[in-house]
Design an enzyme around this catalytic site. Structure first.
Site, PDB file in Angstrom:
ATOM      1  CD  GLU A   1      -2.907   1.040   2.621  1.00 49.24           C
ATOM      2  OE1 GLU A   1      -2.608   0.043   3.434  1.00 49.24           O
ATOM      3  OE2 GLU A   1      -3.494   2.035   2.511  1.00 49.24           O
TER       4      GLU A   1
ATOM      5  NE  ARG B   1       4.004  -8.207  10.683  1.00 49.92           N
ATOM      6  CZ  ARG B   1       3.263  -7.521   9.673  1.00 49.92           C
ATOM      7  NH1 ARG B   1       2.398  -8.234   9.260  1.00 49.92           N
ATOM      8  NH2 ARG B   1       3.837  -6.446   9.328  1.00 49.92           N
TER       9      ARG B   1
ATOM     10  CE  LYS C   1       3.355   0.141   4.835  1.00 52.67           C
ATOM     11  NZ  LYS C   1       2.407  -0.010   3.955  1.00 52.67           N
TER      12      LYS C   1
HETATM   13  P1  ATP Z   1       0.110  -1.832   7.143  1.00 55.39           P
HETATM   14  O1  ATP Z   1      -0.333  -3.071   7.947  1.00 55.39           O
HETATM   15  O2  ATP Z   1       0.429  -0.583   8.078  1.00 55.39           O
HETATM   16  O3  ATP Z   1      -0.521  -1.766   5.964  1.00 55.39           O
HETATM   17  P2  ATP Z   1       2.271  -3.358   6.117  1.00 55.39           P
HETATM   18  O4  ATP Z   1       3.690  -3.442   6.503  1.00 55.39           O
HETATM   19  O5  ATP Z   1       1.278  -4.605   5.966  1.00 55.39           O
HETATM   20  O6  ATP Z   1       1.642  -2.179   6.640  1.00 55.39           O
HETATM   21  P3  ATP Z   1       1.679  -3.336   3.099  1.00 55.39           P
HETATM   22  O7  ATP Z   1       2.113  -2.223   2.323  1.00 55.39           O
HETATM   23  O8  ATP Z   1       0.285  -3.910   3.089  1.00 55.39           O
HETATM   24  O9  ATP Z   1       2.213  -2.783   4.376  1.00 55.39           O
HETATM   25  O10 ATP Z   1       2.820  -4.775   2.860  1.00 55.39           O
HETATM   26  C1  ATP Z   1       2.939  -5.193   1.586  1.00 55.39           C
HETATM   27  C2  ATP Z   1       3.334  -6.518   1.672  1.00 55.39           C
HETATM   28  O11 ATP Z   1       4.493  -6.753   2.539  1.00 55.39           O
HETATM   29  C3  ATP Z   1       2.164  -7.227   2.316  1.00 55.39           C
HETATM   30  O12 ATP Z   1       1.918  -8.439   1.466  1.00 55.39           O
HETATM   31  C4  ATP Z   1       2.645  -7.611   3.718  1.00 55.39           C
HETATM   32  O13 ATP Z   1       2.179  -8.930   3.969  1.00 55.39           O
HETATM   33  C5  ATP Z   1       4.127  -7.723   3.642  1.00 55.39           C
HETATM   34  N1  ATP Z   1       4.754  -7.319   4.808  1.00 55.39           N
HETATM   35  C6  ATP Z   1       4.682  -6.334   5.632  1.00 55.39           C
HETATM   36  N2  ATP Z   1       5.259  -6.381   6.836  1.00 55.39           N
HETATM   37  C7  ATP Z   1       6.167  -7.528   6.691  1.00 55.39           C
HETATM   38  C8  ATP Z   1       6.844  -8.269   7.565  1.00 55.39           C
HETATM   39  N3  ATP Z   1       7.432  -7.639   8.668  1.00 55.39           N
HETATM   40  N4  ATP Z   1       7.349  -9.236   7.120  1.00 55.39           N
HETATM   41  C9  ATP Z   1       7.123  -9.890   5.802  1.00 55.39           C
HETATM   42  N5  ATP Z   1       6.313  -9.331   5.130  1.00 55.39           N
HETATM   43  C10 ATP Z   1       5.919  -8.127   5.376  1.00 55.39           C
END
Ligand code: ATP
Ligand code: MG
Length: 573
Positions: free
Chosen positions: A41, A272, A282
């Site tokens: 996002e 994750r 974030k």
């Molecule tokens: P938010 O929950 O604030 O939207 P986010 O870190 O999930 O934050 P996204 O932009 O939705 O942000 O993340 C993009 C992709 O990265 C998603 O598929 C998410 O699952 C993956 N991702 C985010 N954080 C992690 C992490 N700590 N480890 C592995 N993958 C992650």
């Protein structure tokens, strides 16, 4: 904290996701095709956790000869911005991955999503609800108690279609109505209790402008995005596991309606990345930047990918790290030292050696002629003789590390102290004769005499058996510049977490755990060759670790350096 055993071969590590894909291919689902996506996002900068997801998704596509899409999940106009889109594109490219023609924006699908919502209404699978947000929450029930049907749940198809159309036309204020799926308010899975599909949001979108005032919810939009793009395996983090039944419900109904062929995409969840000594959220990262606890998104201490890049971390190191930690279904904490080790391993291979004196004190060779200088030769890389040697000027006055002299040596100290001999690496053996002090008794220079027949690389070099081996830089030729050393941004492995002895009810914030000494800026003396370092060029400074020429603050012919990582693990202090 767990440190997983590295797989035998980093490049072919098997994991449960690959096992699933192997089985799907054996069954010829999707004709054996593998298509994945990374769906950020655009509401913030990417962090180390995203690197895991990127390496995993692009890595799977590469391993199976498929494609991985870069898709911006821009369904929430409130927090999204073009700045983030640009930064994300740059970060994924920097990690070394390509998406070719597969760059997508969820907002490009808004018309299709709207049509699919209308289809669900016509099939009796969606309705417009006019309860307030609070009422919807109250009707939803709890984990132990079933929910209750909304009084609007049995509106006619015609009425629903008309209301939905008027929502789209902007006739209602934010929050007046929502579109909900019509599934089961008594489902044990709360996510199936008529989840919201669309909400009214009179907001400007960074790509669609003011064309829409209703926006799809992530849970509705995401499966559709996957299906529109013919994704086969939709890999996401564990928190979406409870959403999978809805993912399947939605795509099943839309396939039924002829919108998508079967089989529809398959969602697979993995744990994750959690990493000690940093925060990977974030929200917290935005707070660190906004409240100026760090110097910006690309502050080398921040676990963002732009920060990592400025720090000198390498894409190869991140890919190695992803392979090493593997993927699993269970949440684990990975020690920061695992990531740093991966960087070290790559840099040990990739970085040429140079000499830098970080805490300089003058060494005067009293029997070396004033005004004279000569060349010494230092290998650029001990593992790669083909990279040749460089010249290091040697003269009467040199910079050495302050800690390489002790007036009164401690036991086992082999460097310079009065009467002791040590080698100036790539140069001569010297014998320390004393030191000079100022009026306050501070040491201002170390004195020594050199052995003219001891030069490295000449036959006489072996005549001297000494234990100390010091690095040095000629004062007359040195390049003086700024060098930044970083320590952990947080002083606790799990910032903000409760710990033993905390009073009951004590609330900790991750901000309380910020390490006030995470940045040290030095004025260092570097060997002259380093003047020519290009931004982002990486080196090992002997004894001090791996360094990179800062890509922002370096001027042409005047680079400044950031320490990427020390030579050995210093985190387990
Ligand atoms: P938010 O929950 O604030 O939207 P986010 O870190 O999930 O934050 P996204 O932009 O939705 O942000 O993340 C993009 C992709 O990265 C998603 O598929 C998410 O699952 C993956 N991702 C985010 N954080 C992690 C992490 N700590 N480890 C592995 N993958 C992650
Ligand atoms: Mg997310």
């Amino acid at each position: 904290m767990t440190t997983p055993t590295p797989p035998a071969d980093d490049s072919v590590a098997s994991n449960f996701i690959r096992n699933i894909i192997d089985e799907d291919r054996r069954l010829e689902k999707w004709g054996g095709r593998v298509e994945t996506r990374f769906p950020p996002e655009p509401n913030g900068y990417l962090h180390y956790g995203h690197a895991k997801s990127i390496c995993l998704n692009f890595g799977l596509a590469q391993a199976y000869g498929g494609a991985c899409h870069l898709r911006f999940d821009d369904t929430n106009p409130a927090k999204e911005d073009q700045e983030y889109v640009d930064a994300i594109i740059e970060a994924v490219q920097w990690l070394g991955f390509e998406w070719g023609e597969h760059l997508y924006f969820a907002s490009d699908y808004f018309d299709k999503m709207y049509a699919m919502a209308e289809h669900l209404i016509m099939a009796g699978k969606a309705y417009v609800d006019s309860l307030s947000a609070d009422e919807i929450r109250a009707y939803r029930g709890t984990l132990s108690a079933p929910g209750q049907d909304s009084p609007y749940r049995n509106r006619s198809v015609a009425e629903n279609l008309e209301l939905f159309e008027r929502m789209r036309a902007g006739e209602f204020a934010d929050g007046a109505h929502v579109l909900r799926a019509r599934i089961d308010m008594a489902s044990p899975n709360i996510n199936l209790r008529d989840p919201i599909l669309y909400r009214i949001r009179h907001a400007h979108h960074h790509r669609t402008g003011d064309r829409w005032c209703i926006y799809p919810m992530y849970t509705f939009a995401h499966p559709i995005e996957d299906a529109i793009e013919d994704i086969t395996h939709s890999v996401c983090t564990l928190e979406f596991e409870d959403q999978r039944p809805f993912y399947d419900w939605l795509l099943d109904n839309l396939a039924e309606g002829g919108f998508f062929p079967r089989p529809v995409p398959r969602q697979i969840e993995f744990a994750r990345l959690n990493l000690s000594y940093v925060v990977l959220s974030k929200r917290k990262l935005i707070q660190l930047v906004d409240e100026k606890h760090v110097a910006g998104w690309d502050d080398p201490r921040l676990p963002t990918l732009v920060g990592a890049r400025r720090r000198g971390f390498t894409p190869e190191g991140f890919r190695r790290f992803t392979e090493r930690i593997g993927v699993s279904k269970s949440d684990a904490w990975i020690d920061m030292s695992v990531l740093e080790d991966c960087m070290r391993e790559h840099l040990n291979e990739a970085a040429e050696r140079r000499v830098a004196v970080l805490d300089p004190i003058k060494l005067i060779i009293t029997n070396y002629p004033e005004g004279q200088s000569e060349r010494c030769h230092a290998p650029n890389h001990p593992l790669h003789p083909e990279l040749g040697k460089r010249e290091m000027p040697f003269s009467r006055e040199l910079w050495i590390e302050r800690e390489d002299f002790m007036e009164t040596p401690v036991k086992g100290y082999h460097r310079l102290y009065p009467g002791n001999m040590a080698r100036l690496r790539y140069g001569y053996v010297v014998k320390c004769t004393g030191c000079e002090k100022d009026a306050d008794g501070n040491i201002t220079a170390v004195l020594c005499e050199y052995m003219p027949d001891s030069k490295s690389g000449t036959p006489g070099a072996d005549n001297y058996k000494v234990k100390g081996n010091l690095h040095w830089v000629s004062v007359a030729h040195a390049y003086a510049t700024e060098v930044r050393l970083y320590d952990r941004l947080f002083a606790h492995p799990n910032p903000g977490a409760r710990r033993e002895g905390d009073a009951e009810g004590l609330e900790r914030s991750f901000l309380d755990d910020i390490n006030p000494n995470s940045l040290r800026t030095l004025q260092a003396q570097l060997e002259p060759a380093l003047r020519a370092a290009k931004p982002e060029e990486r080196f090992q400074f002997e004894r001090h670790g791996y360094f990179v020429a800062d890509r922002i603050d370096s001027q042409d012919g005047a680079p400044v350096f950031n320490r990427t990582v020390t030579l050995r693990d210093t985190w387990k202090r």
